[in-house]
Design an enzyme around this catalytic site. Structure first.
Site, PDB file in Angstrom:
ATOM      1  N   PHE A 147      46.472  34.508  42.946  1.00  0.00           N
ATOM      2  CA  PHE A 147      47.583  33.708  42.446  1.00  0.00           C
ATOM      3  C   PHE A 147      48.863  33.935  43.215  1.00  0.00           C
ATOM      4  CE2 PHE A 147      48.556  37.712  40.374  1.00  0.00           C
ATOM      5  CZ  PHE A 147      49.954  37.739  40.364  1.00  0.00           C
ATOM      6  N   LYS A 171      38.199  28.219  46.237  1.00  0.00           N
ATOM      7  CA  LYS A 171      38.319  28.505  44.810  1.00  0.00           C
ATOM      8  C   LYS A 171      39.637  29.241  44.618  1.00  0.00           C
ATOM      9  CE  LYS A 171      38.232  31.022  41.810  1.00  0.00           C
ATOM     10  NZ  LYS A 171      39.314  31.318  40.794  1.00  0.00           N
ATOM     11  N   GLU A 174      43.194  30.073  39.053  1.00  0.00           N
ATOM     12  CA  GLU A 174      43.422  29.078  38.006  1.00  0.00           C
ATOM     13  C   GLU A 174      44.819  29.200  37.400  1.00  0.00           C
ATOM     14  OE1 GLU A 174      41.145  32.559  36.113  1.00  0.00           O
ATOM     15  OE2 GLU A 174      41.346  31.549  38.066  1.00  0.00           O
ATOM     16  N   ARG A 175      45.580  30.243  37.768  1.00  0.00           N
ATOM     17  CA  ARG A 175      46.935  30.392  37.237  1.00  0.00           C
ATOM     18  C   ARG A 175      47.917  29.431  37.911  1.00  0.00           C
ATOM     19  NH1 ARG A 175      47.326  37.014  37.352  1.00  0.00           N
ATOM     20  NH2 ARG A 175      45.499  37.436  36.045  1.00  0.00           N
ATOM     21  N   SER A 224      42.171  42.117  43.947  1.00  0.00           N
ATOM     22  CA  SER A 224      42.196  43.538  43.607  1.00  0.00           C
ATOM     23  C   SER A 224      40.980  44.249  44.198  1.00  0.00           C
ATOM     24  CB  SER A 224      42.198  43.718  42.089  1.00  0.00           C
ATOM     25  OG  SER A 224      40.947  43.308  41.543  1.00  0.00           O
ATOM     26  N   CYS A 279      50.758  41.709  47.841  1.00  0.00           N
ATOM     27  CA  CYS A 279      49.896  42.822  48.265  1.00  0.00           C
ATOM     28  C   CYS A 279      50.575  43.681  49.316  1.00  0.00           C
ATOM     29  CB  CYS A 279      48.556  42.295  48.784  1.00  0.00           C
ATOM     30  SG  CYS A 279      48.688  41.297  50.277  1.00  0.00           S
ATOM     31  N   GLU A 380      48.265  50.239  40.886  1.00  0.00           N
ATOM     32  CA  GLU A 380      48.908  49.094  41.535  1.00  0.00           C
ATOM     33  C   GLU A 380      49.554  48.251  40.439  1.00  0.00           C
ATOM     34  OE1 GLU A 380      47.937  45.538  44.748  1.00  0.00           O
ATOM     35  OE2 GLU A 380      46.343  46.264  43.443  1.00  0.00           O
TER      36      GLU A 380
END
Length: 496
Positions: A147, A171, A174-175, A224, A279, A380
């Site tokens: 996201f 893909k 979805e957020r 992640s 990240c 994290e």
């Protein structure tokens, strides 16, 4: 309410199940997104496989013409795409435009693939025999993206995959799904044939369908570390190539000889930009020796100067977090740090923005006297929290970073060339900045960390992207004269 569809074979495709898409600045549901599963992934694979038959045979000129047109459309629609990202992610429009620019650099790299795809030729390796090599696309490939960079991270994948002759299934998260569909429209306007670029929205069912589908040759992932390990293990078990980039805990080391104002200014931007949801965000500052007290003083002042508000409001430095759950998780982490002995120098919890009281806002938090045993150091947090760890020497700082399980990015602020050289040679981290807080490489270098920040051995974009999305062929050729007599030997052939 708007429903965001899949994009398959050049057209929007509705889904049966949907999930909410929120505006993080208001906390309100603003759209629904289709949730795909195995049937949707299979439809995308079918379309992509059919398109691959002709796209893989297209000329380099045709592919680069599409990339040049796509690049220009990204320039022309940067503001519109930036506002789409800001509305669903929460980051400022300026920050969103920045991620589009960094993604566009990969498109520019893809425009020059005619040069980097050139093979090699060896004349007369044996009498009358020549050898040459070239690279060919894999087939249908897929990207599963996070996201936090809904435009940039996918742009690190699909331009290179498509320009090298593959077809692609994205893909996205979805957020914040709308950027993916907008990019699909830009590709269509750029002249990309139907089926070459497809978008399937969804959660774990869509991911699992991609990882196990026999028609997908390779999968690229950013997210992640636990999910990166799952993606790598599952996809490789099903015979696929995998790029799997995981989490991070990026350290910025500040030596006593550094300009503290300069260092604190850049560390503040690196820590709190995009609300820390990067990240490559600076989440830990290692203050060495006498630098510590002065550095914390400047970091506190700069953190308090940050203007928090909606991402589309002029003058905003930092927007909200992406979800209510993210806001609660980050604020809980600050409370846990205090109970574990950290000094909360700046407390961002409980922030309310006028007119947006239900938004997912939290202010910048600065923690001092953090130790490596504390949760604020080990986890994290992926939010606007900067932890200050104190070290006695540069060697101690290097040892501390090398002991951390992550190895994505790191930075050193110093005026000493000797210290910088020692740091960059001894640190066990994949991307290093010297007086640069967020050392994201340019598109003609590859992006990837070490240790738990990269599962497997394949970084993303740049030269590594070319190798990932193609495979080599080596051709050994002889053209004998019609009357030439040759004797075939039964021994292993040599070049004599």
């Amino acid at each position: 309410m708007t429903t965001i569809p899949h994009w398959i074979n050049g057209s929007p495709v509705p889904g049966t199940d949907t999930a909410p898409v929120f505006n993080p600045a208001t906390g309100a549901e603003q759209a629904r997104v289709a949730l795909g599963g195995s049937d949707d992934v299979d439809a995308a694979v079918t379309a992509a496989a059919h398109a691959f038959e002709t796209w893989s045979e297209s000329s380099l000129t045709q592919r680069t013409q599409v990339m040049f047109a796509f690049r220009q459309l990204l320039v022309e629609h940067e503001e519109e795409l930036g506002r789409i990202i800001s509305a669903e992610h929460g980051k400022t429009v300026d920050d969103a435009r920045g991620e589009i620019t960094r993604g566009r650099e990969v498109v520019e790299f893809a425009c020059g693939l005619g040069d980097v795809l050139k093979g090699s030729f060896s004349d007369q390796v044996s009498r009358g025999i020549d050898v040459h090599n070239f690279r060919q696309p894999l087939g249908v490939v897929a990207g599963i993206t996070p996201f936090n960079f809904p435009a940039m991270v996918p742009l690190w994948m699909h331009p290179i995959a498509i320009a090298t002759g593959n077809t692609f299934i994205l893909k996205p998260s979805e957020r914040d799904p709308s950027a993916a569909n907008f990019v699909a429209e830009l590709y269509r306007k750029a002249g990309l044939p139907d089926g070459v670029f497809n978008v399937v929205h969804g959660g774990k069912p869509a991911v699992d369908a991609i990882l196990t589908h026999p028609g997908i040759e390779a999968v690229s992932f950013v997210g992640s570390t636990p999910i990166a390990k799952y993606v790598h293990e599952t996809a490789t078990a099903h015979g696929k190539r995998v790029q799997a980039l995981g989490g991070a805990k990026n350290h910025a080391v500040v030596l006593p000889d550094a300009d503290l104002e300069f260092a604190a200014n850049h560390i503040t931007a690196g820590a709190y930009g995009s609300a820390g949801e990067r990240c490559m965000a600076v989440s830990v500052t290692v203050a060495v020796g006498d630098a510590a007290d002065g550095l914390v003083e400047v970091l506190e002042r700069k953190a308090r100067e940050i203007k928090v508000g909606p991402g589309d409001t002029p003058g905003t430095d930092m927007g909200p977090l992406v979800t209510k759950a993210a806001q609660e998780r980050v604020e809980n982490a600050v409370g846990v740090a205090a109970t574990q002995g950290a000094t909360v120098v700046v407390d961002g919890r409980g922030l309310k923005v006028d007119g947006h009281e239900d938004g997912f806002f939290t202010g910048p938090s600065l923690l001092d006297h953090v130790t490596t045993e504390m949760d604020a150091y080990k986890e994290e947090l992926f939010g606007p929290v900067l932890a200050v760890v104190r070290a006695e020497s540069l060697d101690d700082a290097i040892a501390l970073i090398n002991a951390n399980p992550y190895g994505n990015g790191t930075a050193l602020f110093t005026a000493s060339g000797e210290a910088a050289r020692r740091f960059q040679r001894n640190i066990k981290v994949g991307m290093i900045g010297i007086n640069v807080p967020v050392p994201v490489p340019m598109s003609y270098y590859s992006f990837g960390g070490w240790k738990d920040s990269l599962i497997g051995d394949s970084p993303i974009h740049g030269p590594e992207g070319i190798r990932f999305y193609t495979r080599p062929k080596v051709v050994t050729t002889r053209w004998p004269q019609p009357a030439q007599q040759t004797t075939a030997g039964f021994s292993f052939p040599t070049s004599s």
